[in-house]
Design a protein around this motif. Structure first.
Motif, PDB file in Angstrom:
ATOM      1  N   THR A 129      42.110  36.186  52.138  1.00 26.83           N
ATOM      2  CA  THR A 129      42.548  35.314  51.049  1.00 26.83           C
ATOM      3  C   THR A 129      43.658  35.977  50.250  1.00 26.83           C
ATOM      4  O   THR A 129      44.704  35.373  49.971  1.00 26.83           O
ATOM      5  N   THR A 189      36.359  32.314  33.465  1.00 21.83           N
ATOM      6  CA  THR A 189      37.651  32.888  33.793  1.00 21.83           C
ATOM      7  C   THR A 189      37.508  34.401  33.851  1.00 21.83           C
ATOM      8  O   THR A 189      36.978  35.017  32.926  1.00 21.83           O
ATOM      9  N   LEU A 230      34.442  39.197  43.730  1.00 19.01           N
ATOM     10  CA  LEU A 230      35.237  38.927  42.534  1.00 19.01           C
ATOM     11  C   LEU A 230      36.081  40.128  42.094  1.00 19.01           C
ATOM     12  O   LEU A 230      37.255  39.959  41.735  1.00 19.01           O
ATOM     13  N   LEU A 261      43.927  31.481  40.189  1.00 22.72           N
ATOM     14  CA  LEU A 261      43.264  31.056  41.420  1.00 22.72           C
ATOM     15  C   LEU A 261      41.984  30.327  41.037  1.00 22.72           C
ATOM     16  O   LEU A 261      41.091  30.913  40.427  1.00 22.72           O
ATOM     17  N   LEU A 282      39.290  40.163  44.073  1.00 24.26           N
ATOM     18  CA  LEU A 282      40.181  39.038  43.777  1.00 24.26           C
ATOM     19  C   LEU A 282      40.845  39.174  42.413  1.00 24.26           C
ATOM     20  O   LEU A 282      41.988  38.749  42.220  1.00 24.26           O
ATOM     21  N   THR A 283      40.141  39.761  41.449  1.00 29.68           N
ATOM     22  CA  THR A 283      40.688  39.844  40.093  1.00 29.68           C
ATOM     23  C   THR A 283      41.642  41.014  39.914  1.00 29.68           C
ATOM     24  O   THR A 283      42.208  41.188  38.825  1.00 29.68           O
ATOM     25  N   LEU A 295      36.346  30.045  37.919  1.00 27.05           N
ATOM     26  CA  LEU A 295      35.166  29.665  38.694  1.00 27.05           C
ATOM     27  C   LEU A 295      34.484  28.458  38.059  1.00 27.05           C
ATOM     28  O   LEU A 295      33.677  28.610  37.140  1.00 27.05           O
ATOM     29  N   HIS A 326      44.666  38.568  40.348  1.00 27.56           N
ATOM     30  CA  HIS A 326      44.593  37.144  40.027  1.00 27.56           C
ATOM     31  C   HIS A 326      43.652  36.875  38.861  1.00 27.56           C
ATOM     32  O   HIS A 326      42.644  37.559  38.686  1.00 27.56           O
ATOM     33  N   GLN A 327      44.000  35.842  38.096  1.00 26.15           N
ATOM     34  CA  GLN A 327      43.057  35.269  37.148  1.00 26.15           C
ATOM     35  C   GLN A 327      42.222  34.270  37.934  1.00 26.15           C
ATOM     36  O   GLN A 327      42.734  33.261  38.410  1.00 26.15           O
ATOM     37  N   VAL A 328      40.941  34.563  38.104  1.00 29.35           N
ATOM     38  CA  VAL A 328      40.067  33.726  38.926  1.00 29.35           C
ATOM     39  C   VAL A 328      39.263  32.799  38.018  1.00 29.35           C
ATOM     40  O   VAL A 328      38.561  33.255  37.107  1.00 29.35           O
ATOM     41  N   LEU A 332      38.605  28.952  42.280  1.00 23.67           N
ATOM     42  CA  LEU A 332      37.747  29.297  43.413  1.00 23.67           C
ATOM     43  C   LEU A 332      36.470  28.460  43.350  1.00 23.67           C
ATOM     44  O   LEU A 332      35.741  28.520  42.353  1.00 23.67           O
TER      45      LEU A 332
END
Length: 275
Positions: free
Chosen positions: A262, A22, A46, A29, A49-50, A57, A53-55, A31
């Motif tokens: 995205t 995380t 990354l 999100l 995106l972060t 993986l 958002h909390q990405v 991914l």
């Protein structure tokens, strides 16, 4: 927002000891990486995106730090794993995005578990077997354990050796991937029924031609009319299509263009071009 990173964790779902990381904070999100890869392949994009958002993986079955189990590599089963991970983490309709194999898993997660997915991004994932040129199908037919020796100089092999709990499983994974790719599929009707906002993404020199992704967009009420001054002619479900210039199937996942489209789709309030 801060780009905080937790150490990797495991979730026990569907008999699978599923590894996930995380990164960041914000709206979740999930991914999903490509075949023979791992979540870390998104490292170059990354940070972008972060920002909002909390990405999350995950490493899919048999990939990265998630050991294989005694079942086929099947995107429907892996979609069920992602749905179970959503429940495990207590997430409320997170966005789900994926590339290549992960794009297919993301799509099947939305098809099989629509109540669990907020927005969907499916990148470089064709929806019919016959979308691929014959020469590409022939190459896929050569994926098996015997190919392991030829892949030893590739980043995919090196990543697997570095991360896999059982590095000796690589030939077995190739056998399973080859078997999975040997089966015909057609998700035309399922895609037509998608209700959540969906972004279809492909490179302009992807594995399937751009025309295929235009066909997918048409299934979602896209590309059928002028969008109108007030976007009144855009697809009713908020769907969108992005064909990214200068990209192939093998570099799209790390491209700033992929991150940009995205984010624009996931955060429509921040942009003016998606509804």
């Amino acid at each position: 927002m801060s780009d905080t990173t937790t150490t990797g964790r495991y979730a026990d779902v569907n008999g699978l000891h599923l590894y996930y990381e995380t990164h960041g904070t914000g709206r979740p999100l999930i991914l999903l990486h490509g075949g023979l890869g791992a979540g870390g392949m998104f490292g170059p994009i990354l940070p972008a995106l972060t920002e909002r958002h909390q990405v999350i993986l995950p490493d899919l079955q048999g990939h990265g730090r998630t050991a294989d189990i005694d079942r086929p590599i099947d995107i429907a089963l892996m979609a069920d794993d992602i749905a179970a991970l959503i429940d495990h983490l207590g997430l409320d309709r997170p966005d789900v995005a994926g590339y290549s194999l992960g794009g297919g898993v993301a799509l099947l997660t939305a098809i099989r578990h629509p109540e669990k997915v907020g927005r969907l991004v499916s990148a470089s994932a064709h929806i019919r077997t016959d979308a691929l040129p014959a020469e590409m199908r022939e190459q896929q037919g050569q994926v098996n354990a015997a190919a392991a020796e030829f892949l030893k100089e590739t980043p995919m092999y090196q990543t697997y050796m570095e991360l896999a709990p059982r590095p000796e499983d690589f030939p077995r994974l190739l056998d399973k991937m080859g078997e999975a790719m040997s089966h015909d599929f057609d998700y035309t009707e399922e895609v037509r029924g998608l209700q959540m906002p969906t972004l279809i993404v492909a490179g302009d020199a992807d594995m399937a031609p751009p025309s295929h992704y235009v066909e997918v967009f048409k299934l979602l009420d896209g590309g059928l009319r002028d969008g109108g001054w007030m976007s009144e002619g855009r697809p009713k479900g908020g769907h969108a299509l992005a064909i990214l210039p200068g990209l192939t199937h093998y570099n799209l996942f790390a491209s700033p263009l992929f991150a940009a489209v995205t984010l624009a789709f996931l955060d429509p309030e921040e942009t003016s071009w998606v509804g």
